[in-house]
Design a protein around this motif. Structure first.
Motif, PDB file in Angstrom:
ATOM      1  N   LYS A  40       0.823  -1.215   0.000  1.00  0.00           N
ATOM      2  CA  LYS A  40       0.000   0.000   0.000  1.00  0.00           C
ATOM      3  C   LYS A  40       0.853   1.260   0.000  1.00  0.00           C
ATOM      4  O   LYS A  40       0.659   2.157  -0.823  1.00  0.00           O
ATOM      5  N   THR A  41       1.802   1.300   0.939  1.00  0.00           N
ATOM      6  CA  THR A  41       2.648   2.486   1.036  1.00  0.00           C
ATOM      7  C   THR A  41       3.454   2.676  -0.245  1.00  0.00           C
ATOM      8  O   THR A  41       3.609   3.792  -0.737  1.00  0.00           O
ATOM      9  N   THR A  42       3.941   1.579  -0.785  1.00  0.00           N
ATOM     10  CA  THR A  42       4.702   1.653  -2.023  1.00  0.00           C
ATOM     11  C   THR A  42       3.872   2.286  -3.137  1.00  0.00           C
ATOM     12  O   THR A  42       4.359   3.154  -3.867  1.00  0.00           O
ATOM     13  N   LEU A 152      -3.717   9.607   2.230  1.00  0.00           N
ATOM     14  CA  LEU A 152      -3.606   9.324   3.656  1.00  0.00           C
ATOM     15  C   LEU A 152      -3.210   7.862   3.841  1.00  0.00           C
ATOM     16  O   LEU A 152      -3.984   6.963   3.517  1.00  0.00           O
ATOM     17  N   ASP A 153      -2.006   7.655   4.327  1.00  0.00           N
ATOM     18  CA  ASP A 153      -1.541   6.283   4.517  1.00  0.00           C
ATOM     19  C   ASP A 153      -1.850   5.850   5.944  1.00  0.00           C
ATOM     20  O   ASP A 153      -1.225   6.319   6.885  1.00  0.00           O
ATOM     21  N   GLU A 154      -2.816   4.980   6.086  1.00  0.00           N
ATOM     22  CA  GLU A 154      -3.280   4.504   7.388  1.00  0.00           C
ATOM     23  C   GLU A 154      -3.474   5.634   8.389  1.00  0.00           C
ATOM     24  O   GLU A 154      -2.805   5.686   9.423  1.00  0.00           O
ATOM     25  N   PRO A 155      -4.424   6.520   8.079  1.00  0.00           N
ATOM     26  CA  PRO A 155      -4.566   7.716   8.924  1.00  0.00           C
ATOM     27  C   PRO A 155      -5.013   7.425  10.346  1.00  0.00           C
ATOM     28  O   PRO A 155      -4.796   8.242  11.225  1.00  0.00           O
TER      29      PRO A 155
HETATM   30 MG   LIG Z   1       2.394   0.930   4.910  1.00  0.00          MG
END
Ligand SMILES: [Mg+2]
Ligand SMILES: Nc1ncnc2c1ncn2[C@@H]1O[C@H](COP(=O)(O)OP(=O)(O)O)[C@@H](O)[C@H]1O
Lengths: 282, 228
Positions: A40-42, A152-155
Motif C-alpha cells: 500500500k505504502t509503495t 492518507l496512509d493509514e490515517p
Molecule cells: Mg504501509
C-alpha cells in the motif's frame, strides 16, 4: 483524477506490485485495503512521485506523474505516517513552517487547528501531545494548504475510537468540499464507512474492487441468520425459506432475545479472497 | 530562496528550545570570555585561551550541530515531509548550513572581543573558513547517516581528531607532524601569528586540499544518497 495502468514495481528483484490498474474519479474516496506488507505504502509513494516504478503508467490530474512539477504537487496533501512533526516546536510553529512554504496567510493556521480540534493546544510543544492529538496535527498540516487530492496512509491505525471518529468526520468534510481522497487502511470497517470504492490489495495484486456494499453482497453466498434466545442458547441457521417456519415459531413464542442476518463484512470477504488465492498457489 | 530562509528561521526557533545544541554553540564563546577575564598567569601568551578555544570551537560546534540536525530530521521523518512539500534538498542543506555558520560566527564575534583592529578581521576570517569546512564535513556525516545513533558514532571521533589533535600537537611532536594535515591545525598556526602573510605554500596547499576533500565528499555523497 488518478489512474494507474499495469504498474509493476520490484525491490531487489522481489516483486512488490504486480500489475496495478486503478482509476479514481475526481471527488471520490478510494480506499486501498490490505494487510501489512501488501504494498500500500509503495503504491502511494509511486502515485505521489516519490518513488520510481518499473513498468506501466501513472497519471495524476490528467498528467504523467513524472512530468508533474513542484507547483503541481502543491495540489497534493500527503500523510505518510504520523511522524514528521517538530517535537520541540508548538503546534502553531509546526504549521507556520508549512504555511510559509506554501505561501498561505498565517490566519489559516488557527482556522485549521480549530478544524481538527486543537485550538487549545496551539502553543503547546508537539512533544507534549497525545497520540491522537499528534495524528490530528499531522492531518492539519496535510490539508492546511487546501490541496485537491489527499493521500492518507493509514490515517487512523493505532488510534482510539474517539479520535478515529473525529478523523473520519474530517475526511468526510474534505470529501464534501470536493477533495479526491486516496486512503489506505487495514481496518475494514473504516473502509466501509468512508469509501466510495475499495480495492483489496494482496501481495501486490488488486484481487477485487468496487463499492464496499457491492463487494460485500457479491460474496454473500453463505447468508445466515443468528439468534440469541432468552434461554441463553445461540442459534444459527440458513438464511432462506427453509428456516422460515422455525424462526416464525421462535418469534411467536417470544423466545428470541436478538436476531441478526449475518452479511459478510469486508473482513470476511478479504479472508475468503486471499484464502482462496493462497490455496490456488499451493 | 524563500525556502532557504524558511528553513533558516525554523532552525533558529528550534535551537532556542533545544538545549543540547544551544550549549554547543555557547560553550566555547562563554568559556573564552570567562577565562580571559579571570585567569592571569605570568608569561602566558596573549589571548592564549581565545586562540585555544577558537580551533576547538571550529572542530566541534559546526560539525556536530550540522550532523545532528540533519540526522535528527531524517530519523523523525520531518525531512521527508519538507521534501514532500517541495523543499529541494539543496535548499534545505543551504538553509541549515547558513544557519549554523551564522550562529557560529556570532559566537566567534563574542570571542573576538579581546582583539583589536585588523586582528579582528583576521580572526573572523579564520573562523569563517574553519566553520565552512566543518559544516561541510558535518553535512557529509548527516547525509551518510541513517539516524542520530549512526551520526553520533561517526561525528564523535571525527570531532575529537579535528579539535584535540592541534592541542595535543603542542606537546607531542609525532602527533604534531600528523596533525599538520588537518585544517584545524593549519588555522591554528595562522591564529598564532595573527596574520595570513606568514602562511607557507605548504599551509595553503593543505588548507585547499582539506577544502577540496570535504567539498568533493559532500557532493559525491549528496549525489549518491540525496537526503533519503
Ligand atoms: Mg504501509
Ligand atoms: N525501500 C524498500 N526497499 C526494499 N523493500 C521495500 C522497500 N519499501 C518497501 N519494501 C517492501 O515492499 C513490501 C511492501 O511494503 P509496503 O508498501 O510498505 O507495504 P504496506 O504499506 O502495505 O504495509 C514489503 O515487503 C516491504 O518489505
Amino acid at each position: 483524477m488518478i489512474s494507474c495502468k499495469n504498474v509493476y514495481k520490484q525491490f531487489n528483484d522481489r516483486p512488490v506490485l504486480s500489475g496495478i490498474d486503478l482509476d479514481i474519479p475526481a471527488g471520490s474516496v478510494y480506499g486501498l485495503l490490505g494487510p501489512s506488507g501488501a504494498g500500500k505504502t509503495t503504491l502511494i509513494r509511486i502515485i505521489t512521485g516519490q518513488l520510481d516504478f518499473d513498468e506501466g503508467s501513472v497519471r495524476v490530474m490528467d498528467r504523467d506523474v513524472k512530468s508533474l512539477t513542484g507547483e503541481d504537487r502543491k495540489q497534493f496533501g500527503i500523510m505518510m505516517d504520523r511522524f514528521g512533526i517538530y517535537e520541540r516546536l508548538s503546534c502553531e510553529d509546526n504549521l507556520k513552517i508549512f504555511a510559509d512554504i506554501y505561501g498561505i496567510p498565517h490566519r489559516r493556521i488557527a482556522e485549521t487547528l480549530e478544524l481538527v480540534g486543537l485550538e487549545d493546544a496551539m502553543k503547546k510543544p508537539a512533544a507534549n501531545l497525545s497520540k491522537g492529538m499528534r495524528a490530528r496535527l499531522c492531518l492539519a498540516r496535510v490539508f492546511m494548504h487546501s490541496p485537491s487530492i489527499l493521500f492518507l496512509d493509514e490515517p487512523t491505525s493505532g488510534l482510539d475510537p474517539q479520535t478515529m471518529k473525529q478523523i473520519h468526520r474530517i475526511i468526510r468534510d474534505k470529501k464534501k468540499s470536493g477533495c479526491t481522497i486516496f486512503l489506505t487502511t487495514h481496518n475494514m470497517e473504516e473502509a466501509y464507512a468512508l469509501c466510495d470504492t475499495v480495492a483489496l490489495l494482496n501481495e501486490g495484486v488488486i484481487v477485487d474492487s468496487g463499492s464496499p456494499q457491492e463487494i460485500c453482497r457479491k460474496y454473500n453466498h453463505q447468508k445466515r441468520i443468528s439468534m440469541h434466545l432468552s434461554s441463553g442458547e445461540d442459534l444459527e441457521m440458513e438464511h432462506g425459506s427453509a428456516s422460515a417456519e422455525r424462526i416464525c415459531e421462535l418469534l411467536r413464542t417470544g423466545r428470541v432475545e436478538t436476531i441478526h442476518s449475518s452479511e459478510p463484512t469486508l473482513e470476511t470477504v478479504f479472508l475468503e479472497l486471499t484464502g482462496r488465492k493462497l490455496e490456488e498457489d499451493a | 530562496m524563500r525556502n532557504v530562509i524558511i528553513i533558516f528561521k525554523k532552525q533558529l526557533k528550534d535551537t532556542l528550545k533545544n538545549k543540547t545544541v544551544l550549549i554547543q554553540f555557547l560553550l566555547f564563546p562563554v568559556m573564552t570570555l570567562i577565562m580571559e577575564n579571570t585567569i592571569r598567569i605570568d608569561g602566558m601568551p596573549e589571548l592564549f585561551f581565545t586562540k585555544m578555544f577558537a580551533f576547538m570551537y571550529i572542530g566541534m560546534a559546526p560539525l556536530t550541530a550540522t550532523a545532528a540536525i540533519i540526522s535528527e530530521e531524517k530519523e523523525k521523518n520531518t525531512l521527508r515531509v519538507l521534501t514532500m512539500a517541495n523543499v529541494r534538498p539543496r535548499q534545505y542543506l543551504l538553509g541549515i548550513g547558513a544557519y549554523v555558520w551564522f550562529i557560529c560566527m556570532t559566537g566567534a564575534g563574542l570571542m573576538a572581543t579581546g582583539f583589536h583592529g585588523m586582528e579582528i578581521a583576521v580572526f573572523l576570517t579564520v573562523m569563517g573558513i574553519g566553520f565552512t569546512l566543518s559544516i561541510l564535513a558535518g553535512a557529509c556525516i548527516g547525509i551518510y547517516a541513517k539516524n542520530q545513533m549512526v551520526a553520533n558514532s561517526v561525528f564523535i571521533p571525527v570531532m575529537m581528531v579535528l579539535s584535540f589533535a592541534p592541542m595535543v600537537a603542542l606537546f607531542n611532536e609525532r602527533i604534531g607532524k600528523a596533525a599538520r594535515y588537518l585544517y584545524t591545525q593549519q588555522l591554528r598556526t595562522v591564529l598564532d601569528r595573527m596574520s595570513f602573510a606568514g602562511m607557507k605554500t605548504e599551509g595553503i596547499c593543505i588548507l585547499s586540499a582539506n577544502a577540496l576533500i570535504v567539498t568533493l565528499l559532500f557532493f559525491t555523497l549528496f549525489k549518491r544518497k540525496g537526503l533519503e
